[in-house]
Design a protein around this motif. Structure first.
Motif, PDB file in Angstrom:
ATOM      1  N   GLN A 105       0.833  -1.217   0.000  1.00 19.73           N
ATOM      2  CA  GLN A 105       0.000   0.000   0.000  1.00 19.73           C
ATOM      3  C   GLN A 105       0.866   1.265   0.000  1.00 19.73           C
ATOM      4  OE1 GLN A 105      -2.379  -1.188   3.506  1.00 19.73           O
ATOM      5  NE2 GLN A 105      -4.194  -0.639   2.318  1.00 19.73           N
ATOM      6  N   ILE A 106       1.960   1.214   0.767  1.00 17.77           N
ATOM      7  CA  ILE A 106       2.852   2.378   0.809  1.00 17.77           C
ATOM      8  C   ILE A 106       3.470   2.599  -0.572  1.00 17.77           C
ATOM      9  CG2 ILE A 106       4.996   3.293   1.815  1.00 17.77           C
ATOM     10  CD1 ILE A 106       4.231   1.763   4.424  1.00 17.77           C
ATOM     11  N   MET A 107       3.879   1.507  -1.224  1.00 18.26           N
ATOM     12  CA  MET A 107       4.471   1.623  -2.565  1.00 18.26           C
ATOM     13  C   MET A 107       3.445   2.188  -3.568  1.00 18.26           C
ATOM     14  SD  MET A 107       7.569   0.768  -1.986  1.00 18.26           S
ATOM     15  CE  MET A 107       8.257   0.869  -3.651  1.00 18.26           C
ATOM     16  N   GLU A 108       2.178   1.777  -3.393  1.00 15.72           N
ATOM     17  CA  GLU A 108       1.123   2.316  -4.280  1.00 15.72           C
ATOM     18  C   GLU A 108       0.943   3.820  -4.080  1.00 15.72           C
ATOM     19  OE1 GLU A 108      -2.512   0.052  -3.671  1.00 15.72           O
ATOM     20  OE2 GLU A 108      -1.465  -1.784  -4.267  1.00 15.72           O
TER      21      GLU A 108
ATOM     22  N   PRO B 280       5.434   0.076  17.441  1.00 15.38           N
ATOM     23  CA  PRO B 280       6.468  -0.961  17.599  1.00 15.38           C
ATOM     24  C   PRO B 280       6.405  -2.052  16.522  1.00 15.38           C
ATOM     25  CG  PRO B 280       5.315  -0.554  19.672  1.00 15.38           C
ATOM     26  CD  PRO B 280       4.556   0.179  18.620  1.00 15.38           C
ATOM     27  N   TYR B 281       5.252  -2.192  15.860  1.00 17.95           N
ATOM     28  CA  TYR B 281       5.165  -3.190  14.778  1.00 17.95           C
ATOM     29  C   TYR B 281       6.221  -2.908  13.708  1.00 17.95           C
ATOM     30  CZ  TYR B 281       3.703  -5.373  10.443  1.00 17.95           C
ATOM     31  OH  TYR B 281       3.706  -6.070   9.267  1.00 17.95           O
ATOM     32  N   PHE B 282       6.420  -1.623  13.409  1.00 16.90           N
ATOM     33  CA  PHE B 282       7.407  -1.252  12.382  1.00 16.90           C
ATOM     34  C   PHE B 282       8.805  -1.236  13.008  1.00 16.90           C
ATOM     35  CE2 PHE B 282       3.522   0.251  10.388  1.00 16.90           C
ATOM     36  CZ  PHE B 282       3.698  -0.180   9.080  1.00 16.90           C
ATOM     37  N   THR B 283       9.398  -2.422  13.049  1.00 19.66           N
ATOM     38  CA  THR B 283      10.757  -2.563  13.574  1.00 19.66           C
ATOM     39  C   THR B 283      11.730  -1.900  12.606  1.00 19.66           C
ATOM     40  OG1 THR B 283      11.007  -4.617  12.362  1.00 19.66           O
ATOM     41  CG2 THR B 283      10.193  -4.781  14.642  1.00 19.66           C
ATOM     42  N   ASP B 284      12.967  -1.743  13.030  1.00 21.32           N
ATOM     43  CA  ASP B 284      13.973  -1.156  12.141  1.00 21.32           C
ATOM     44  C   ASP B 284      14.125  -1.989  10.869  1.00 21.32           C
ATOM     45  OD1 ASP B 284      14.255   0.775  14.019  1.00 21.32           O
ATOM     46  OD2 ASP B 284      16.236   0.133  14.724  1.00 21.32           O
ATOM     47  N   ASP B 285      14.069  -3.314  10.994  1.00 22.81           N
ATOM     48  CA  ASP B 285      14.199  -4.178   9.812  1.00 22.81           C
ATOM     49  C   ASP B 285      13.079  -3.896   8.812  1.00 22.81           C
ATOM     50  OD1 ASP B 285      16.484  -5.436  10.650  1.00 22.81           O
ATOM     51  OD2 ASP B 285      15.458  -7.203  11.456  1.00 22.81           O
ATOM     52  N   ILE B 286      11.859  -3.824   9.319  1.00 22.92           N
ATOM     53  CA  ILE B 286      10.708  -3.588   8.427  1.00 22.92           C
ATOM     54  C   ILE B 286      10.808  -2.203   7.793  1.00 22.92           C
ATOM     55  CG2 ILE B 286       8.191  -3.297   8.365  1.00 22.92           C
ATOM     56  CD1 ILE B 286       7.935  -5.465  10.471  1.00 22.92           C
ATOM     57  N   LEU B 287      11.138  -1.202   8.601  1.00 19.34           N
ATOM     58  CA  LEU B 287      11.234   0.167   8.069  1.00 19.34           C
ATOM     59  C   LEU B 287      12.346   0.263   7.019  1.00 19.34           C
ATOM     60  CD1 LEU B 287      10.720   2.232  11.340  1.00 19.34           C
ATOM     61  CD2 LEU B 287       9.304   2.392   9.273  1.00 19.34           C
ATOM     62  N   CYS B 288      13.484  -0.357   7.305  1.00 18.02           N
ATOM     63  CA  CYS B 288      14.608  -0.276   6.363  1.00 18.02           C
ATOM     64  C   CYS B 288      14.253  -0.956   5.051  1.00 18.02           C
ATOM     65  CB  CYS B 288      15.868  -0.906   6.965  1.00 18.02           C
ATOM     66  SG  CYS B 288      16.613   0.151   8.235  1.00 18.02           S
TER      67      CYS B 288
ATOM     68  N   ALA C 204      13.204  -0.113  -0.556  1.00 17.42           N
ATOM     69  CA  ALA C 204      12.379  -0.368  -1.743  1.00 17.42           C
ATOM     70  C   ALA C 204      12.010   0.945  -2.443  1.00 17.42           C
ATOM     71  CB  ALA C 204      11.123  -1.141  -1.354  1.00 17.42           C
ATOM     72  N   ILE C 205      11.669   1.962  -1.660  1.00 16.98           N
ATOM     73  CA  ILE C 205      11.332   3.271  -2.249  1.00 16.98           C
ATOM     74  C   ILE C 205      12.597   3.882  -2.878  1.00 16.98           C
ATOM     75  CG2 ILE C 205      10.423   5.595  -1.816  1.00 16.98           C
ATOM     76  CD1 ILE C 205       8.906   4.468   0.597  1.00 16.98           C
ATOM     77  N   ARG C 206      13.697   3.787  -2.158  1.00 16.85           N
ATOM     78  CA  ARG C 206      14.960   4.345  -2.666  1.00 16.85           C
ATOM     79  C   ARG C 206      15.324   3.733  -4.011  1.00 16.85           C
ATOM     80  NH1 ARG C 206      15.876   7.935  -3.242  1.00 16.85           N
ATOM     81  NH2 ARG C 206      16.185   8.924  -1.231  1.00 16.85           N
ATOM     82  N   LYS C 207      15.129   2.387  -4.127  1.00 18.38           N
ATOM     83  CA  LYS C 207      15.506   1.669  -5.343  1.00 18.38           C
ATOM     84  C   LYS C 207      14.601   2.084  -6.510  1.00 18.38           C
ATOM     85  CE  LYS C 207      16.573  -2.934  -6.972  1.00 18.38           C
ATOM     86  NZ  LYS C 207      15.661  -4.061  -7.154  1.00 18.38           N
TER      87      LYS C 207
END
Ligand code: 5AD
Ligand code: FES
Length: 345
Positions: free
Chosen positions: A86-89, A110-118, A123-126
């Motif tokens: 959804q964020i990518m959309e 807290p659901y959005f851990t550093d791993d998930i956020l990174c 993905a957006i950066r790429k």
């Protein structure tokens, strides 16, 4: 009324505390102040207004700020999280609308851990190497900020809310502090983020001295962006009986900021547009040069309920884009679609 005070502020980009108090407490300078702010804004940025596409990706929050509608302690808040897809959309839609900055804003979830956020940031950066990625996700350890930066985030928004620790303590529970907020902002700068800070105007218990302390803190921090908006009452918070701040004082502070920080990116905020119908247009005329149209899916917008009657919650992203373009034009400025990096002297 003291003659020459606004000229002095414009020339020196500074005034004494007493002189600032005179301007903040009096409406007498408003006309002259706004004209000077617009002149300085045009000298530095012409008639350009930069766009920041705002993606409100979670309204879960572990904090309990007394003023905020998505505080953990509000059982009536309907919680949601956007998926990575959804964020990518949202980014895809935003890119097509001409946005070159995506702001990922959320509660401290807290659901959005550093791993998930990174993973999301990478993905957006790429996919959008030409875009700026801004995070607005609250207080984190320095190592986390470093990880997001390494994953491709370039900007971070974190309002200091109020620079006076005693006032901060009246707006937040004991487990939050002005000191930690300021620590975060300094870490972010040192890591290399372009940093946005800011404060609410007319928040409960705020005094003129608090506002002056905010200006002094910003002089020290030298942020790239400064976001201010009126405090707006939310009925499901402990501050339900506290009156909202005014557009008038918000506009006055915005103009003072433009004169003190000629280079700064100053958004005409959604809160300003909520408290009065043409608030954002007035904000632009008072020195603002950024607007932040909503890019969140319409299905979740009403749920990102920081304060009451928030605008832009029923419109599709494309409608919001068109609406803002018209508003910016009607105020006498022009929307541009470049990334709008800060231009320091
Ligand atoms: N009124 C106005 N602004 C608010 N914010 C949070 N709650 C309110 C409110 N009730 C602002 C805070 C925060 C930003 C995302 O929204 O300044 O940093
Ligand atoms: Fe969002 Fe007007 S700017 S609907």
């Amino acid at each position: 009324m003291i003659n020459g005070l606004i000229d002095k502020l414009k020339t020196n980009r500074d005034l004494s505390d007493d002189e600032l108090r005179e301007i903040i407490d009096s409406g007498d300078y408003d006309g002259e102040l706004r004209a000077a702010a617009d002149e300085v804004r045009r000298a530095h940025y012409g008639d350009k207004v930069f766009l920041r596409g705002l993606i409100e990706f979670t309204n879960y929050c572990k904090n309990n700020c007394y003023y905020c509608g998505i505080r953990a302690g509000n059982p009536t808040a309907e919680r949601y999280r956007l998926t990575k897809e959804q964020i990518m959309e949202c980014c895809e839609e935003g890119y097509a609308l001409g946005y070159r900055t995506f702001v990922l804003q959320g509660g401290e979830d807290p659901y959005f851990t550093d791993d998930i956020l990174c993973d999301i940031v990478a993905a957006i950066r790429k996919k959008y190497p030409d875009c700026a990625i801004t995070l607005s996700i609250g207080e984190k350890p320095r190592e986390s900020y470093q990880r997001y930066f390494d994953a491709g985030a370039n900007r971070f928004l974190l309002r200091h809310e109020t620079a006076n620790p005693a006032h901060y303590a009246k707006l937040h529970p004991d487990n939050m502090s002005s000191e930690n907020r300021k620590r975060c902002l300094r870490d972010l700068k040192e890591i290399g983020y372009q940093v946005g800070s800011g404060f609410m105007v007319g928040s409960p218990y705020q005094t003129t001295d608090d506002l002056i302390a905010d200006l002094r803190f910003l002089q020290e921090l030298q942020p790239d962006m400064i976001g201010i908006g009126p405090y707006i009452t939310h009925a499901a918070t402990p501050f339900r009986d506290m009156p909202s701040g005014s557009a008038e004082l918000t506009l006055r502070m915005l103009s003072i900021l433009r004169l003190m920080f000629p280079y700064a990116l100053l958004p005409a905020t959604t809160a300003l547009g909520t408290i009065t119908a043409d608030g954002r247009e007035q904000g632009l005329k008072a020195g603002g040069n950024v607007v932040m149209p909503n890019l969140s899916p319409v299905s979740v917008r009403k749920k990102y309920d920081l304060y009451e009657n928030k605008i832009c919650t029923g419109e599709e992203s494309a409608q919001c884009r068109g609406c803002l373009e018209r508003r910016v034009k009607s105020a006498g400025y022009r929307v541009v679609t470049d990334r709008g990096d800060v231009r320091r002297p």
